[in-house]
Design a protein around this motif. Structure first.
Motif, short mmCIF file in Angstrom:
data_model
loop_
_atom_site.label_atom_id
_atom_site.label_comp_id
_atom_site.label_asym_id
_atom_site.label_seq_id
_atom_site.Cartn_x
_atom_site.Cartn_y
_atom_site.Cartn_z
N ASP A 152 104.10 11.44 102.26
CA ASP A 152 104.30 12.68 101.52
C ASP A 152 104.20 13.91 102.42
O ASP A 152 103.38 14.80 102.19
CB ASP A 152 103.32 12.78 100.35
N GLY A 153 105.06 13.94 103.43
CA GLY A 153 105.12 15.11 104.30
C GLY A 153 105.69 16.31 103.56
O GLY A 153 106.36 16.17 102.54
N ALA A 154 105.40 17.49 104.08
CA ALA A 154 105.89 18.73 103.46
C ALA A 154 106.16 19.76 104.54
O ALA A 154 105.56 19.72 105.62
CB ALA A 154 104.87 19.27 102.46
N GLY A 176 106.10 22.75 106.94
CA GLY A 176 104.98 23.53 107.44
C GLY A 176 103.77 22.71 107.81
O GLY A 176 102.79 23.25 108.31
N ASN A 177 103.81 21.40 107.57
CA ASN A 177 102.68 20.53 107.92
C ASN A 177 103.22 19.40 108.80
O ASN A 177 104.27 18.83 108.52
CB ASN A 177 102.05 19.96 106.65
N SER A 178 102.49 19.08 109.86
CA SER A 178 102.98 18.07 110.81
C SER A 178 102.90 16.65 110.27
O SER A 178 103.48 15.74 110.86
CB SER A 178 102.18 18.16 112.12
N TRP A 179 102.18 16.43 109.17
CA TRP A 179 102.07 15.09 108.61
C TRP A 179 103.46 14.54 108.30
O TRP A 179 104.26 15.18 107.63
CB TRP A 179 101.20 15.10 107.36
N CYS A 180 103.77 13.35 108.80
CA CYS A 180 105.08 12.70 108.64
C CYS A 180 106.20 13.62 109.12
O CYS A 180 107.32 13.56 108.58
CB CYS A 180 105.30 12.27 107.19
N ASP A 181 105.91 14.45 110.12
CA ASP A 181 106.91 15.37 110.67
C ASP A 181 107.51 16.28 109.60
O ASP A 181 108.64 16.72 109.71
CB ASP A 181 108.02 14.59 111.38
N GLY A 182 106.73 16.52 108.54
CA GLY A 182 107.19 17.39 107.47
C GLY A 182 108.19 16.74 106.53
O GLY A 182 108.74 17.41 105.65
N LYS A 183 108.43 15.42 106.67
CA LYS A 183 109.44 14.72 105.87
C LYS A 183 108.79 14.03 104.67
O LYS A 183 107.74 13.39 104.81
CB LYS A 183 110.19 13.71 106.73
N PRO A 242 102.69 -0.96 118.33
CA PRO A 242 103.48 0.27 118.10
C PRO A 242 102.69 1.27 117.27
O PRO A 242 101.99 0.90 116.32
CB PRO A 242 104.70 -0.24 117.34
N SER A 243 102.78 2.56 117.61
CA SER A 243 102.00 3.56 116.89
C SER A 243 102.71 4.91 116.90
O SER A 243 103.67 5.12 117.65
CB SER A 243 100.61 3.71 117.52
N VAL A 244 102.23 5.81 116.09
CA VAL A 244 102.71 7.19 116.06
C VAL A 244 101.52 8.08 115.73
O VAL A 244 100.65 7.70 114.94
CB VAL A 244 103.84 7.38 115.02
N THR A 245 101.46 9.25 116.37
CA THR A 245 100.38 10.20 116.13
C THR A 245 100.95 11.51 115.60
O THR A 245 101.92 12.03 116.16
CB THR A 245 99.58 10.47 117.42
N PHE A 246 100.36 12.00 114.52
CA PHE A 246 100.73 13.29 113.96
C PHE A 246 99.61 14.27 114.29
O PHE A 246 98.47 14.10 113.85
CB PHE A 246 100.93 13.18 112.45
N SER A 247 99.93 15.29 115.07
CA SER A 247 98.92 16.22 115.56
C SER A 247 98.78 17.43 114.63
O SER A 247 99.77 17.92 114.10
CB SER A 247 99.27 16.70 116.97
N GLY A 248 97.54 17.89 114.47
CA GLY A 248 97.30 19.11 113.71
C GLY A 248 97.61 19.00 112.23
O GLY A 248 98.10 19.97 111.63
N VAL A 249 97.33 17.86 111.62
CA VAL A 249 97.57 17.68 110.18
C VAL A 249 96.51 18.49 109.42
O VAL A 249 95.32 18.41 109.69
CB VAL A 249 97.48 16.20 109.79
N PHE A 284 100.91 7.17 102.43
CA PHE A 284 102.00 6.67 103.27
C PHE A 284 102.14 5.16 103.14
O PHE A 284 101.26 4.47 102.59
CB PHE A 284 101.76 7.04 104.75
N LYS A 285 103.25 4.66 103.64
CA LYS A 285 103.46 3.24 103.91
C LYS A 285 104.18 3.12 105.24
O LYS A 285 104.77 4.10 105.73
CB LYS A 285 104.30 2.59 102.81
N VAL A 286 104.15 1.93 105.82
CA VAL A 286 104.95 1.63 107.00
C VAL A 286 106.22 0.93 106.53
O VAL A 286 106.19 0.14 105.58
CB VAL A 286 104.17 0.74 107.99
N THR A 287 107.36 1.22 107.15
CA THR A 287 108.63 0.62 106.75
C THR A 287 109.34 0.00 107.95
O THR A 287 108.97 0.25 109.10
CB THR A 287 109.58 1.66 106.12
N ASN A 288 110.36 -0.78 107.65
CA ASN A 288 111.22 -1.31 108.72
C ASN A 288 112.47 -0.46 108.89
O ASN A 288 113.43 -0.86 109.54
CB ASN A 288 111.60 -2.76 108.44
N GLY A 289 112.47 0.70 108.27
CA GLY A 289 113.60 1.61 108.39
C GLY A 289 114.63 1.47 107.30
O GLY A 289 115.55 2.28 107.21
#
Length: 294
Positions: free
Chosen positions: A28-30, A32-39, A55-62, A69-74
């Motif tokens: 649930d990105g939005a 103005g917020n870095s969570w999920c790249d705002g998506k 495999p990993s991803v880091t969201f900075s400054g949330v 969230f969930k993880v997906t295969n795309g």
């Protein structure tokens, strides 16, 4: 030298190749917020770094708030709460089987998500825990709030009196306006009603006053949890719904058999009737009307 370079290249390809499937974080990105790249729940929006093990991803400054969230295969496969590693099921993290994974952070943090095909792990640079709401703010149409849907506008901060919060707007033009309440100047921290939901208030006359009252402790389905009462300039000493309502010399008179008087802060001041001055809300027969006592 060429042989060493070849071996190094092969090692890199092997490291990447061990992860045949690319993974993504969708949540649930939005803006103005870095969570999920705002998506917002984009199935292939935030790819994991496949050179990492796992495999990993880091969201900075949330920003402080509660997220999901969930993880997906795309594409079609979503990995939810049943995949969360046991050591990550700590207070502040929810992981219902088959459901979205949720977490709460009490301040700005870096959030790291990893997935090895079996276990999802998440970590926060400040840990997980309860979010304390210290301020509620009205957001809505610019004609009511001055700015359109702006949670950071301190001019729309509500005033607390006991457990009730209020905000009064004056000089409002006739029309219909949407509004809601957010916490700590952020949709992520708190939002009522929920995402893509709003309350509405209809103002019948130009130059009206609108008083918004919010009770955080009330149940979400309680209509009194968040309400707005408009007062038109000609609404004094009026008859509403067949009820005679007037104010004379500090006293509110209402022809309803039972009525209760509240001040703009939501406090019951019925016992003070006879010594009133200012704007009040009278509730009777399940209805409400605002009146100015001079």
């Amino acid at each position: 030298m060429k042989k060493k370079l070849l071996l190094l290249t092969m090692a890199v390809f092997a490291a990447v190749g061990m992860w045949a499937q690319t993974y993504y974080v969708a949540g649930d990105g939005a803006a103005g917020n870095s969570w999920c790249d705002g998506k917002y729940w984009t199935v292939d929006g935030s790819p994991m770094d496949m050179t990492q093990n796992p495999p990993s991803v880091t969201f900075s400054g949330v920003e402080a708030g509660t997220y999901a969230f969930k993880v997906t295969n795309g594409s079609t496969t979503w990995y939810g709460g049943e995949y969360v590693a046991e050591e990550c099921k700590v207070p502040g993290v929810t992981a219902p089987s088959g459901g979205n994974i949720g977490f709460t952070i009490g301040g700005t943090a870096d959030i790291t998500i990893s997935f090895d095909g079996t276990n999802i792990r998440l970590s926060s640079s400040i840990g997980f825990g309860e979010l304390v709401i210290s301020m509620y703010t009205v957001v809505g149409d610019a004609g009511l709030c001055g700015e359109q849907d702006e949670p950071a506008a301190v001019a729309n901060d509500m005033v607390q009196n006991g457990n009730v919060w209020t905000k009064t707007y004056t000089g409002i033009a006739a029309g219909e306006y949407k509004y809601k309440v957010v916490g700590n100047h952020s949709y992520s921290a708190y939002e009522y009603p929920g995402s893509y939901q709003d309350k509405t208030v209809t103002v019948a006359e130009d130059n009206s006053t609108v008083t918004i009252t919010f009770d955080p402790a009330a149940a979400d389905d309680d209509p009194e949890k968040l309400s707005a009462v408009p007062t038109g300039p000609s609404s004094i000493n009026s008859i509403s719904d067949g009820i005679d309502l007037s104010a004379v010399n500090g006293t509110i008179r209402c022809s309803a058999e039972n009525f209760v008087i509240y001040n703009p802060a939501g406090l019951n001041v019925t016992a003070q009737n006879g010594n009133l001055k200012g704007l009040y809300i009278v509730k009777y027969n399940g209805k409400a009307a605002a009146i100015l006592v001079k």
